[in-house]
Write a protein that holds these residues in place. Structure first.
Motif, PDB file in Angstrom:
ATOM      1  N   GLU A  35     -24.748  33.497  22.755  1.00  7.50           N
ATOM      2  CA  GLU A  35     -23.727  34.519  22.555  1.00  7.50           C
ATOM      3  C   GLU A  35     -24.215  35.621  21.623  1.00  7.50           C
ATOM      4  O   GLU A  35     -23.821  36.783  21.763  1.00  7.50           O
ATOM      5  N   ALA A  36     -25.076  35.266  20.673  1.00 11.92           N
ATOM      6  CA  ALA A  36     -25.626  36.278  19.766  1.00 11.92           C
ATOM      7  C   ALA A  36     -26.462  37.294  20.532  1.00 11.92           C
ATOM      8  O   ALA A  36     -26.407  38.504  20.264  1.00 11.92           O
ATOM      9  N   ILE A  37     -27.218  36.812  21.501  1.00 13.09           N
ATOM     10  CA  ILE A  37     -28.016  37.714  22.342  1.00 13.09           C
ATOM     11  C   ILE A  37     -27.097  38.569  23.206  1.00 13.09           C
ATOM     12  O   ILE A  37     -27.283  39.794  23.336  1.00 13.09           O
ATOM     13  N   LYS A  38     -26.083  37.949  23.777  1.00  9.07           N
ATOM     14  CA  LYS A  38     -25.143  38.663  24.636  1.00  9.07           C
ATOM     15  C   LYS A  38     -24.412  39.773  23.875  1.00  9.07           C
ATOM     16  O   LYS A  38     -24.168  40.852  24.401  1.00  9.07           O
ATOM     17  N   GLU A  39     -24.076  39.501  22.606  1.00 12.21           N
ATOM     18  CA  GLU A  39     -23.319  40.460  21.794  1.00 12.21           C
ATOM     19  C   GLU A  39     -24.224  41.430  21.034  1.00 12.21           C
ATOM     20  O   GLU A  39     -23.740  42.281  20.291  1.00 12.21           O
ATOM     21  N   SER A  40     -25.545  41.300  21.212  1.00 14.10           N
ATOM     22  CA  SER A  40     -26.516  42.134  20.482  1.00 14.10           C
ATOM     23  C   SER A  40     -26.308  42.030  18.973  1.00 14.10           C
ATOM     24  O   SER A  40     -26.346  43.034  18.247  1.00 14.10           O
ATOM     25  N   ALA A  41     -26.064  40.818  18.491  1.00  9.89           N
ATOM     26  CA  ALA A  41     -25.847  40.601  17.055  1.00  9.89           C
ATOM     27  C   ALA A  41     -27.119  40.902  16.275  1.00  9.89           C
ATOM     28  O   ALA A  41     -28.227  40.620  16.727  1.00  9.89           O
ATOM     29  N   ALA A  42     -26.931  41.480  15.089  1.00 11.93           N
ATOM     30  CA  ALA A  42     -28.079  41.770  14.229  1.00 11.93           C
ATOM     31  C   ALA A  42     -28.493  40.533  13.446  1.00 11.93           C
ATOM     32  O   ALA A  42     -29.666  40.334  13.131  1.00 11.93           O
ATOM     33  N   SER A  43     -27.513  39.686  13.126  1.00 10.30           N
ATOM     34  CA  SER A  43     -27.803  38.473  12.366  1.00 10.30           C
ATOM     35  C   SER A  43     -26.783  37.401  12.706  1.00 10.30           C
ATOM     36  O   SER A  43     -25.775  37.663  13.377  1.00 10.30           O
ATOM     37  N   ILE A  44     -27.053  36.213  12.221  1.00 11.85           N
ATOM     38  CA  ILE A  44     -26.207  35.074  12.557  1.00 11.85           C
ATOM     39  C   ILE A  44     -26.139  34.111  11.378  1.00 11.85           C
ATOM     40  O   ILE A  44     -27.103  33.978  10.618  1.00 11.85           O
ATOM     41  N   ILE A  45     -24.991  33.498  11.210  1.00 17.62           N
ATOM     42  CA  ILE A  45     -24.801  32.456  10.203  1.00 17.62           C
ATOM     43  C   ILE A  45     -24.346  31.195  10.929  1.00 17.62           C
ATOM     44  O   ILE A  45     -23.508  31.267  11.828  1.00 17.62           O
ATOM     45  N   PHE A  46     -24.903  30.060  10.550  1.00 20.75           N
ATOM     46  CA  PHE A  46     -24.470  28.792  11.125  1.00 20.75           C
ATOM     47  C   PHE A  46     -23.655  28.026  10.091  1.00 20.75           C
ATOM     48  O   PHE A  46     -23.962  28.043   8.892  1.00 20.75           O
ATOM     49  N   ILE A  47     -22.617  27.368  10.571  1.00 19.65           N
ATOM     50  CA  ILE A  47     -21.731  26.607   9.690  1.00 19.65           C
ATOM     51  C   ILE A  47     -21.397  25.282  10.355  1.00 19.65           C
ATOM     52  O   ILE A  47     -21.149  25.243  11.555  1.00 19.65           O
ATOM     53  N   HIS A  48     -21.407  24.228   9.584  1.00 16.79           N
ATOM     54  CA  HIS A  48     -20.834  22.980  10.092  1.00 16.79           C
ATOM     55  C   HIS A  48     -20.253  22.187   8.925  1.00 16.79           C
ATOM     56  O   HIS A  48     -20.504  22.493   7.755  1.00 16.79           O
ATOM     57  N   ASN A  49     -19.432  21.227   9.247  1.00 20.60           N
ATOM     58  CA  ASN A  49     -18.742  20.430   8.234  1.00 20.60           C
ATOM     59  C   ASN A  49     -19.274  19.005   8.183  1.00 20.60           C
ATOM     60  O   ASN A  49     -19.856  18.504   9.147  1.00 20.60           O
ATOM     61  N   HIS A  50     -19.077  18.369   7.049  1.00 18.74           N
ATOM     62  CA  HIS A  50     -19.333  16.943   6.892  1.00 18.74           C
ATOM     63  C   HIS A  50     -17.992  16.264   6.646  1.00 18.74           C
ATOM     64  O   HIS A  50     -17.416  16.392   5.556  1.00 18.74           O
ATOM     65  N   PRO A  51     -17.446  15.557   7.623  1.00 17.08           N
ATOM     66  CA  PRO A  51     -16.142  14.899   7.450  1.00 17.08           C
ATOM     67  C   PRO A  51     -16.098  13.924   6.273  1.00 17.08           C
ATOM     68  O   PRO A  51     -15.013  13.626   5.758  1.00 17.08           O
ATOM     69  N   SER A  52     -17.244  13.431   5.837  1.00 16.00           N
ATOM     70  CA  SER A  52     -17.294  12.518   4.693  1.00 16.00           C
ATOM     71  C   SER A  52     -16.863  13.205   3.405  1.00 16.00           C
ATOM     72  O   SER A  52     -16.503  12.547   2.426  1.00 16.00           O
ATOM     73  N   GLY A  53     -16.922  14.548   3.413  1.00 14.29           N
ATOM     74  CA  GLY A  53     -16.582  15.315   2.216  1.00 14.29           C
ATOM     75  C   GLY A  53     -17.777  15.692   1.379  1.00 14.29           C
ATOM     76  O   GLY A  53     -17.696  16.560   0.511  1.00 14.29           O
ATOM     77  N   ASP A  54     -18.922  15.044   1.623  1.00 15.67           N
ATOM     78  CA  ASP A  54     -20.153  15.317   0.876  1.00 15.67           C
ATOM     79  C   ASP A  54     -21.019  16.290   1.679  1.00 15.67           C
ATOM     80  O   ASP A  54     -21.514  15.932   2.757  1.00 15.67           O
ATOM     81  N   PRO A  55     -21.220  17.508   1.181  1.00 12.01           N
ATOM     82  CA  PRO A  55     -21.978  18.499   1.955  1.00 12.01           C
ATOM     83  C   PRO A  55     -23.504  18.387   1.827  1.00 12.01           C
ATOM     84  O   PRO A  55     -24.226  19.240   2.349  1.00 12.01           O
ATOM     85  N   THR A  56     -23.987  17.356   1.167  1.00 18.07           N
ATOM     86  CA  THR A  56     -25.438  17.197   1.005  1.00 18.07           C
ATOM     87  C   THR A  56     -26.126  17.192   2.370  1.00 18.07           C
ATOM     88  O   THR A  56     -25.756  16.402   3.245  1.00 18.07           O
TER      89      THR A  56
END
Length: 227
Positions: A163-184
């Motif tokens: 989708e980043a290529i399709k939208e001609s994005a200049a940059s991208i950020i990735f995000i995900h969660n840890h359901p355990s609560g510990d983001p390590t």
């Protein structure tokens, strides 16, 4: 200095009057906090209370990061004043995230966390999303890439950047969660990040960050030196 004494200051030295006459930029941090707090407490003038707040927490960033309980431990700060402080800082963060056309702007990992954390709260599964940005770091749109336990084999760069290529994005950020609560970050988290960064370098889309969200906290892999 008592609250009564502050009322008898020369008018051009009172924080509110000085702000109106000379602009907010002419005030010190303590004077701005004094306007937010409005009144002192327990025999301490509002400016003295503001100065004490900065003395205890050292700077505005630490005041913003302080928990409700940490602020409550300071003499003279009741729940109403703490709410005023938290509201003022949040308005500032929202302003920083908003461009002139109303689109969110992301200049830091904390801004990313503040904007996206609410939607990850109490989720029982891992969700991996991409945030597409233009050349001014304004949000174009966000895309869900995967749902479920994250492994290096599940996150394929082709899907992550489609989708980043399709939208001609200049940059991208990735995000995900840890359901355990510990983001390590796990070894897979780090391997995925390195793989996506290398792909971004090849196709010309800058990977600004990979933020892992936990329970009330986060980790930026950019700040950890992975990116």
């Amino acid at each position: 200095m008592s609250e009564q004494k502050i009322k008898h200051w020369p008018e051009n030295e009172r924080p509110r009057e000085r702000l109106i006459k000379y602009g907010a930029e002419s005030l010190s941090d303590a004077q701005l906090l004094a306007i937010i707090l409005r009144t002192g407490s327990e025999g301490k003038g509002v400016l003295d209370l503001s100065i004490s707040l900065i003395d205890v927490f050292k700077n505005l960033r630490n005041i913003d990061a302080a928990s409700i309980s940490e602020l409550s431990s300071m003499k003279g700060l009741g729940i109403a004043k703490i709410a005023q402080i938290k509201a003022a800082f949040e308005l500032g963060k929202r302003l920083m995230r908003e461009s002139s056309d109303g689109k969110p702007v992301f200049y830091s990992s904390h801004a990313i966390y503040s904007y996206f954390a609410p939607r990850f709260k109490n989720l029982k599964k891992e969700f991996f999303i991409s945030v597409l940005l233009d050349v001014k770091n304004r949000l174009i749109r966000e895309c869900k890439i995967s749902e479920g336990t994250l492994t290096n084999s599940i996150i394929h760069p082709r899907e992550a950047f489609r989708e980043a290529i399709k939208e001609s994005a200049a940059s991208i950020i990735f995000i995900h969660n840890h359901p355990s609560g510990d983001p390590t970050p796990s070894r897979d988290d780090i391997a995925i990040t390195e793989r996506l960064k290398n792909t971004g370098d090849i196709i010309g889309i800058n990977v600004l960050d990979h933020v892992i969200i936990g329970d009330g906290k986060y980790i930026s892999l950019k700040e950890k030196g992975v990116l």
